[in-house]
Design an enzyme around this catalytic site. Structure first.
Site, PDB file in Angstrom:
ATOM      1  N   LYS A  13       7.507   4.637  -1.043  1.00  0.00           N
ATOM      2  CA  LYS A  13       7.292   3.206  -1.300  1.00  0.00           C
ATOM      3  C   LYS A  13       7.312   2.904  -2.800  1.00  0.00           C
ATOM      4  O   LYS A  13       7.971   1.970  -3.237  1.00  0.00           O
ATOM      5  CB  LYS A  13       5.942   2.743  -0.717  1.00  0.00           C
ATOM      6  CG  LYS A  13       5.809   2.942   0.786  1.00  0.00           C
ATOM      7  CD  LYS A  13       4.483   2.400   1.332  1.00  0.00           C
ATOM      8  CE  LYS A  13       3.241   3.114   0.818  1.00  0.00           C
ATOM      9  NZ  LYS A  13       3.070   4.491   1.314  1.00  0.00           N
ATOM     10  N   ARG A  88      -2.870  -2.531   4.349  1.00  0.00           N
ATOM     11  CA  ARG A  88      -3.055  -1.246   5.019  1.00  0.00           C
ATOM     12  C   ARG A  88      -3.931  -1.361   6.250  1.00  0.00           C
ATOM     13  O   ARG A  88      -4.163  -0.355   6.913  1.00  0.00           O
ATOM     14  CB  ARG A  88      -3.722  -0.286   4.043  1.00  0.00           C
ATOM     15  CG  ARG A  88      -2.766   0.746   3.406  1.00  0.00           C
ATOM     16  CD  ARG A  88      -3.608   1.495   2.410  1.00  0.00           C
ATOM     17  NE  ARG A  88      -3.182   2.792   2.026  1.00  0.00           N
ATOM     18  CZ  ARG A  88      -2.533   3.078   0.891  1.00  0.00           C
ATOM     19  NH1 ARG A  88      -2.124   2.118   0.100  1.00  0.00           N
ATOM     20  NH2 ARG A  88      -2.292   4.323   0.557  1.00  0.00           N
ATOM     21  N   ARG A 127       5.098  16.971  -4.990  1.00  0.00           N
ATOM     22  CA  ARG A 127       4.839  16.002  -6.063  1.00  0.00           C
ATOM     23  C   ARG A 127       3.694  16.517  -6.948  1.00  0.00           C
ATOM     24  O   ARG A 127       3.745  16.420  -8.174  1.00  0.00           O
ATOM     25  CB  ARG A 127       4.454  14.650  -5.431  1.00  0.00           C
ATOM     26  CG  ARG A 127       3.999  13.589  -6.394  1.00  0.00           C
ATOM     27  CD  ARG A 127       4.046  12.207  -5.744  1.00  0.00           C
ATOM     28  NE  ARG A 127       2.853  11.900  -4.971  1.00  0.00           N
ATOM     29  CZ  ARG A 127       2.706  10.802  -4.216  1.00  0.00           C
ATOM     30  NH1 ARG A 127       3.693   9.937  -4.093  1.00  0.00           N
ATOM     31  NH2 ARG A 127       1.595  10.579  -3.560  1.00  0.00           N
ATOM     32  N   ARG A 139      -2.157  13.839  -9.041  1.00  0.00           N
ATOM     33  CA  ARG A 139      -3.094  12.820  -8.573  1.00  0.00           C
ATOM     34  C   ARG A 139      -4.253  13.524  -7.878  1.00  0.00           C
ATOM     35  O   ARG A 139      -4.047  14.482  -7.137  1.00  0.00           O
ATOM     36  CB  ARG A 139      -2.388  11.923  -7.551  1.00  0.00           C
ATOM     37  CG  ARG A 139      -1.671  10.768  -8.154  1.00  0.00           C
ATOM     38  CD  ARG A 139      -0.877  10.013  -7.118  1.00  0.00           C
ATOM     39  NE  ARG A 139      -1.664   9.556  -5.977  1.00  0.00           N
ATOM     40  CZ  ARG A 139      -1.238   8.610  -5.126  1.00  0.00           C
ATOM     41  NH1 ARG A 139      -0.060   8.042  -5.297  1.00  0.00           N
ATOM     42  NH2 ARG A 139      -1.985   8.251  -4.116  1.00  0.00           N
ATOM     43  N   ARG A 150      -5.643  11.057   4.342  1.00  0.00           N
ATOM     44  CA  ARG A 150      -4.761   9.898   4.088  1.00  0.00           C
ATOM     45  C   ARG A 150      -3.793   9.675   5.249  1.00  0.00           C
ATOM     46  O   ARG A 150      -3.508   8.538   5.624  1.00  0.00           O
ATOM     47  CB  ARG A 150      -3.983  10.096   2.780  1.00  0.00           C
ATOM     48  CG  ARG A 150      -4.865   9.869   1.554  1.00  0.00           C
ATOM     49  CD  ARG A 150      -4.344  10.590   0.336  1.00  0.00           C
ATOM     50  NE  ARG A 150      -3.115  10.008  -0.180  1.00  0.00           N
ATOM     51  CZ  ARG A 150      -2.246  10.686  -0.939  1.00  0.00           C
ATOM     52  NH1 ARG A 150      -2.458  11.962  -1.234  1.00  0.00           N
ATOM     53  NH2 ARG A 150      -1.176  10.087  -1.391  1.00  0.00           N
TER      54      ARG A 150
HETATM   55  P1  AMP Z   1      -1.644   4.754  -2.889  1.00  0.00           P
HETATM   56  O1  AMP Z   1      -1.309   4.942  -4.323  1.00  0.00           O
HETATM   57  O2  AMP Z   1      -1.029   3.521  -2.290  1.00  0.00           O
HETATM   58  O3  AMP Z   1      -1.357   5.974  -2.071  1.00  0.00           O
HETATM   59  O4  AMP Z   1      -3.226   4.523  -2.811  1.00  0.00           O
HETATM   60  C1  AMP Z   1      -4.133   5.489  -3.271  1.00  0.00           C
HETATM   61  C2  AMP Z   1      -5.522   5.246  -2.666  1.00  0.00           C
HETATM   62  O5  AMP Z   1      -5.994   3.967  -3.080  1.00  0.00           O
HETATM   63  C3  AMP Z   1      -5.568   5.199  -1.152  1.00  0.00           C
HETATM   64  O6  AMP Z   1      -5.658   6.494  -0.576  1.00  0.00           O
HETATM   65  C4  AMP Z   1      -6.830   4.376  -0.931  1.00  0.00           C
HETATM   66  O7  AMP Z   1      -7.988   5.129  -1.203  1.00  0.00           O
HETATM   67  C5  AMP Z   1      -6.705   3.330  -2.020  1.00  0.00           C
HETATM   68  N1  AMP Z   1      -5.914   2.157  -1.575  1.00  0.00           N
HETATM   69  C6  AMP Z   1      -4.722   1.740  -2.069  1.00  0.00           C
HETATM   70  N2  AMP Z   1      -4.298   0.638  -1.446  1.00  0.00           N
HETATM   71  C7  AMP Z   1      -5.244   0.332  -0.517  1.00  0.00           C
HETATM   72  C8  AMP Z   1      -5.382  -0.690   0.453  1.00  0.00           C
HETATM   73  N3  AMP Z   1      -4.438  -1.645   0.616  1.00  0.00           N
HETATM   74  N4  AMP Z   1      -6.495  -0.684   1.233  1.00  0.00           N
HETATM   75  C9  AMP Z   1      -7.450   0.255   1.088  1.00  0.00           C
HETATM   76  N5  AMP Z   1      -7.379   1.263   0.202  1.00  0.00           N
HETATM   77  C10 AMP Z   1      -6.286   1.307  -0.607  1.00  0.00           C
END
Ligand code: AMP
Length: 193
Positions: A13, A88, A127, A139, A150
């Site tokens: 994404k 999400r 990654r 990360r 996740r």
């Molecule tokens: P990402 O970079 O999109 O994988 O997000 C990293 C982490 O941020 C996720 O595993 C969640 O802990 C938090 N996070 C990001 N976007 C959301 C969302 N829309 N709702 C809830 N938690 C989020």
């Protein structure tokens, strides 16, 4: 054009969002990036979400909806929004619909990056390894334990959005396993149709 990029962690994404920013002057709204920025700058909210994020769980709907609202209200002249990693959950999806409506915007498509779970896990572990090899740090949530959490969060809380957007008539699927440029071309074809 306003689009959502849907798909599990590691589906690509963020990579596709960056291409759309470069090619179409769109604005990427990544709640993951916003939350990581809040942590780096050490805000109260950033401190509050750190442990939840590292474990691979979702932060509250209230927090991410607030972040998205702020960004939408900031306005500006651009080629549209790319929602990356948001919504999400079903309440987030409803809230996004309301926010867009309030601001006189519409959602064009929810684009699902279709992938295979085994390949995802390899990608994410890769990654992390790449980040370390190039002298950086992975990360905090790119490790096997939080990856499992996740993925589970994705299947339990986010995957219902596929049916939600299908029912609205907004869902489109692209093959997320193709090469980055091929995925980008598939998305471009959708946006230009
Ligand atoms: P990402 O970079 O999109 O994988 O997000 C990293 C982490 O941020 C996720 O595993 C969640 O802990 C938090 N996070 C990001 N976007 C959301 C969302 N829309 N709702 C809830 N938690 C989020």
């Amino acid at each position: 054009m306003n689009i959502i990029l849907l798909g599990p962690p590691g589906a690509g994404k963020g990579t596709q969002a960056q291409k759309l920013v470069e090619d179409r002057n769109m604005v990427q709204l990544s709640t993951g990036d916003m939350l990581r920025a809040a942590r780096t700058s050490g805000t109260e909210m950033g401190k509050k979400v750190a442990a939840v994020m590292d474990a691979g769980n979702l932060v509250t709907d209230e927090i991410v909806i607030g972040l998205i609202r702020e960004q939408l209200e900031a306005g500006g002249d651009h080629g549209g929004f790319i929602f990356d990693g948001f919504p999400r959950t079903l309440p987030q999806a409803d809230a996004l619909g309301e926010l867009l409506k309030e601001m006189g915007h519409t959602l064009d498509y929810a684009i699902e990056l279709e992938v295979n779970d085994d390949i995802l896990v390899e990608r994410i572990i890769g990654r992390a390894a790449e980040a370390v090899a190039s002298g950086g740090t992975a990360r905090a949530d790119d490790n096997e334990e939080s990856l499992k959490t996740r993925l589970m969060a994705y299947y339990k809380q986010t995957s219902p959005l596929i049916g939600y957007y299908y029912a609205k008539g907004d869902l489109r699927g692209v093959n997320g396993l193709s090469a980055v440029d091929d995925v980008a071309a598939e998305i471009a074809a959708l946006l230009d149709a």
